[in-house]
Design a protein around this motif. Structure first.
Motif, mmCIF file in Angstrom:
data_model
loop_
_atom_site.group_PDB
_atom_site.id
_atom_site.type_symbol
_atom_site.label_atom_id
_atom_site.label_comp_id
_atom_site.label_asym_id
_atom_site.label_seq_id
_atom_site.Cartn_x
_atom_site.Cartn_y
_atom_site.Cartn_z
ATOM 1 N N LYS A 34 0.832 -1.197 0.000
ATOM 2 C CA LYS A 34 0.000 0.000 0.000
ATOM 3 C C LYS A 34 0.868 1.247 0.000
ATOM 4 C CE LYS A 34 -3.976 -1.997 2.411
ATOM 5 N NZ LYS A 34 -4.862 -1.897 3.604
ATOM 6 N N ALA A 35 0.527 2.164 -0.876
ATOM 7 C CA ALA A 35 1.231 3.436 -0.901
ATOM 8 C C ALA A 35 0.690 4.315 0.221
ATOM 9 C CB ALA A 35 1.023 4.125 -2.256
ATOM 10 N N GLU A 36 1.547 5.115 0.789
ATOM 11 C CA GLU A 36 1.113 6.021 1.849
ATOM 12 C C GLU A 36 0.123 7.037 1.282
ATOM 13 O OE1 GLU A 36 1.693 6.305 5.173
ATOM 14 O OE2 GLU A 36 2.556 4.306 4.971
ATOM 15 N N PRO A 37 -0.983 7.298 1.993
ATOM 16 C CA PRO A 37 -1.955 8.292 1.510
ATOM 17 C C PRO A 37 -1.301 9.665 1.370
ATOM 18 C CG PRO A 37 -2.856 7.002 3.334
ATOM 19 C CD PRO A 37 -1.405 6.676 3.246
ATOM 20 N N GLN A 38 -1.681 10.373 0.339
ATOM 21 C CA GLN A 38 -1.165 11.718 0.148
ATOM 22 C C GLN A 38 -1.727 12.629 1.229
ATOM 23 O OE1 GLN A 38 -2.179 12.807 -3.855
ATOM 24 N NE2 GLN A 38 -0.570 11.552 -4.755
ATOM 25 N N LEU A 39 -0.890 13.531 1.734
ATOM 26 C CA LEU A 39 -1.281 14.411 2.819
ATOM 27 C C LEU A 39 -0.883 15.839 2.481
ATOM 28 C CD1 LEU A 39 -2.397 14.315 5.840
ATOM 29 C CD2 LEU A 39 0.004 14.462 6.510
ATOM 30 N N VAL A 40 -1.855 16.719 2.422
ATOM 31 C CA VAL A 40 -1.565 18.129 2.151
ATOM 32 C C VAL A 40 -1.081 18.779 3.438
ATOM 33 C CG1 VAL A 40 -2.498 20.338 1.405
ATOM 34 C CG2 VAL A 40 -3.311 18.219 0.343
ATOM 35 N N GLN A 41 0.091 19.366 3.371
ATOM 36 C CA GLN A 41 0.680 20.011 4.546
ATOM 37 C C GLN A 41 1.393 21.293 4.136
ATOM 38 O OE1 GLN A 41 4.339 18.477 6.806
ATOM 39 N NE2 GLN A 41 2.662 17.746 8.122
ATOM 40 N N LEU A 64 -2.324 35.520 10.339
ATOM 41 C CA LEU A 64 -1.680 34.396 11.023
ATOM 42 C C LEU A 64 -1.873 34.505 12.535
ATOM 43 C CD1 LEU A 64 1.611 34.249 8.928
ATOM 44 C CD2 LEU A 64 -0.123 32.445 9.046
ATOM 45 N N ARG A 65 -1.702 35.710 13.055
ATOM 46 C CA ARG A 65 -1.910 35.908 14.492
ATOM 47 C C ARG A 65 -3.374 35.670 14.856
ATOM 48 N NH1 ARG A 65 1.896 40.193 13.584
ATOM 49 N NH2 ARG A 65 0.186 41.675 13.262
ATOM 50 N N GLY A 66 -4.284 35.996 13.942
ATOM 51 C CA GLY A 66 -5.699 35.759 14.185
ATOM 52 C C GLY A 66 -6.018 34.277 14.301
ATOM 53 N N GLY A 105 -9.161 26.351 10.920
ATOM 54 C CA GLY A 105 -8.720 26.523 9.537
ATOM 55 C C GLY A 105 -9.854 26.395 8.552
ATOM 56 N N SER A 106 -10.693 25.383 8.722
ATOM 57 C CA SER A 106 -11.804 25.185 7.787
ATOM 58 C C SER A 106 -12.848 26.281 7.926
ATOM 59 C CB SER A 106 -12.445 23.814 8.017
ATOM 60 O OG SER A 106 -12.969 23.705 9.321
ATOM 61 N N ALA A 107 -13.148 26.681 9.155
ATOM 62 C CA ALA A 107 -14.190 27.693 9.371
ATOM 63 C C ALA A 107 -13.781 29.052 8.830
ATOM 64 C CB ALA A 107 -14.514 27.791 10.857
ATOM 65 N N VAL A 255 -3.170 24.233 10.663
ATOM 66 C CA VAL A 255 -4.262 25.178 10.441
ATOM 67 C C VAL A 255 -4.166 25.839 9.068
ATOM 68 C CG1 VAL A 255 -3.069 27.149 11.514
ATOM 69 C CG2 VAL A 255 -5.577 27.051 11.527
ATOM 70 N N LEU A 256 -2.961 26.020 8.563
ATOM 71 C CA LEU A 256 -2.792 26.651 7.253
ATOM 72 C C LEU A 256 -3.272 25.729 6.135
ATOM 73 C CD1 LEU A 256 0.710 28.365 7.626
ATOM 74 C CD2 LEU A 256 -1.554 29.201 8.304
ATOM 75 N N ALA A 257 -2.923 24.450 6.230
ATOM 76 C CA ALA A 257 -3.355 23.494 5.214
ATOM 77 C C ALA A 257 -4.868 23.313 5.245
ATOM 78 C CB ALA A 257 -2.655 22.155 5.429
ATOM 79 N N CYS A 258 -5.445 23.255 6.436
ATOM 80 C CA CYS A 258 -6.902 23.116 6.546
ATOM 81 C C CYS A 258 -7.609 24.321 5.940
ATOM 82 C CB CYS A 258 -7.306 22.942 8.010
ATOM 83 S SG CYS A 258 -6.839 21.349 8.711
ATOM 84 N N LEU A 259 -7.053 25.494 6.154
ATOM 85 C CA LEU A 259 -7.619 26.705 5.567
ATOM 86 C C LEU A 259 -7.533 26.668 4.049
ATOM 87 C CD1 LEU A 259 -8.677 29.625 5.613
ATOM 88 C CD2 LEU A 259 -6.344 30.384 6.125
ATOM 89 N N ALA A 260 -6.358 26.325 3.515
ATOM 90 C CA ALA A 260 -6.154 26.333 2.069
ATOM 91 C C ALA A 260 -7.016 25.299 1.361
ATOM 92 C CB ALA A 260 -4.676 26.098 1.754
#
Length: 398
Positions: A34-41, A64-66, A105-107, A255-260
């Protein structure tokens, strides 16, 4: 040739044939590697900023501070709510500890006119949608059925029934598409809910009707005491392909990846490209709820490994390393979180005690014989405590 020799050769041929067949069967059934699942980071656990070819993100120091402020205050509120439950002020509490980045990040990727369907753990999302923290606690104290107007913040009431909000979100998104609006809908759920039929039905309907909905799965790896690997044979985000829409796995502690990623997903939905599944790969640092004991089913070493990936610590490390936040700012956030926690604590303690009999009032619109019977039985049960107290007081008087 002796009889013994013939029997020995026959046994050798049989055992050799059996071994060959077993070997062949093993080759046929052996699972491919099994290949490792791709992970956005975009932000490593060490606080290093990295780029991703599909999910670019450019934020100002203030933004970023927010994000850091959002996560710290959300965690502080969550800790206060847990303490209040332990003190008997709340009936139950579902902690989000460790999932702050996924939620904040998502919100923060949503527009004001986007609509949110949460479960019962989206305290960080509620914060970003402008729902006062103390309003979340009325339901857990038993004094109301939600505590806020969903239409005021485009944030639906908490959903206790596992997975049903995915169908609610899909139906709402289908209506949005019919109305010709350019807003998006997002449904939050956990890895455990992904095993529910309601979620599968939501995937089917959203794909068929090309609904503008984002399914945001916070995979905290434990559906109460059941690990994810016993719920799914493939990574959760890969399930989307079977329903005809894309899925992506994102570092849920980034949090940055979740936002993007969420920003891209909701923009895709708004533009008419249909649903998308986002799997935020994170970890539930605490118990499933305050009635749960995670030490019964998971190892301390596992939690310790994830503590090194703490979402707040990694953003703080990045801010300090890049000199985007100084000690004065960090101290001010800690002070603000303490003030907020005190306000929440006072607000909860000022709430009235719930009326135990109220739970019978809204079960049926026109009443029901069985509910009437249960109401009477429960009233007698409560009255028995009053009788015991009176008897005890009389005994003390003598």
């Amino acid at each position: 040739m002796t009889v013994e020799g013939t029997a020995a050769r026959s046994k050798t041929r049989r055992s050799g044939g059996t071994a060959k067949r077993a070997s062949a069967a093993k080759k046929k059934t052996a699972a491919p590697a099994k290949a490792e699942p791709q992970l956005v980071q975009l932000l490593t656990p060490e606080g290093e900023r990295v780029e991703h070819p599909d999910y670019a993100l450019d934020l100002t120091p203030e933004e970023l501070r927010g994000l850091y402020r959002d996560m710290v205050l959300t965690r502080r509120f969550d800790a206060e709510a847990t303490a209040l439950q332990r003190q008997g002020e709340l009936g139950l509490w579902a902690s989000l500890l460790g999932q702050e980045a996924a939620q904040i990040g998502s919100a923060r990727a949503l527009h004001d006119d986007d609509y949110v369907f949460p479960t019962y753990r989206e305290h960080g999302v509620a914060w970003c949608r402008g729902v006062p923290p103390e309003n979340l606690l009325g339901m857990f104290r038993g004094v109301n059925n939600g505590g806020w107007d969903p239409n005021s913040n485009n944030f639906h009431l908490y959903t206790i029934v596992i997975g049903s909000q995915a169908l609610h979100a899909t139906g709402y998104a289908m209506g949005v598409a019919k109305d010709g609006a350019d807003s998006a809908v997002i449904a939050y759920f956990g890895d455990g809910a992904s095993s529910q039929g309601d979620v599968a039905e939501a995937f089917t309907f959203s794909a068929v009707y090309n609904a503008p909905v984002v399914f945001f799965c916070q995979n905290n790896q434990w559906a109460i005491s059941e690990p994810t690997e016993r719920q799914s044979r493939v990574p959760i985000y890969q399930r989307a392909a079977g329903f005809g829409f894309p899925g992506v796995r994102v570092d849920g502690n980034d949090v940055l990846a979740c936002l993007a990623v969420t920003k891209a997903a909701v923009e895709r939905a708004r533009s008419g490209e249909g649903p998308m599944l986002v799997e935020a790969f994170t970890y539930r640092m605490g118990a499933h709820t305050t009635s749960d004991d995670p030490t019964k089913y998971r190892r301390d070493e596992e939690r310790e490994a994830w503590e090194a990936k703490d979402p707040i610590l990694r953003l703080r490390t990045y801010l300090e390393k890049e000199k985007l936040a100084d000690a004065k700012f960090l101290e001010s956030i800690d002070e603000e979180s303490d003030t907020m926690a005190k306000r929440v604590r006072e607000a909860v303690r000022a709430m009235p005690d719930p009326d135990p009999m109220a739970m019978f009032e809204h079960t049926y619109a026109d009443g029901h014989a069985l509910v009437d019977e249960e109401r009477e039985q429960f009233a007698q049960y409560l009255a028995s405590f009053a009788d015991e107290n009176e008897s005890a007081a009389a005994g003390e008087g003598n």
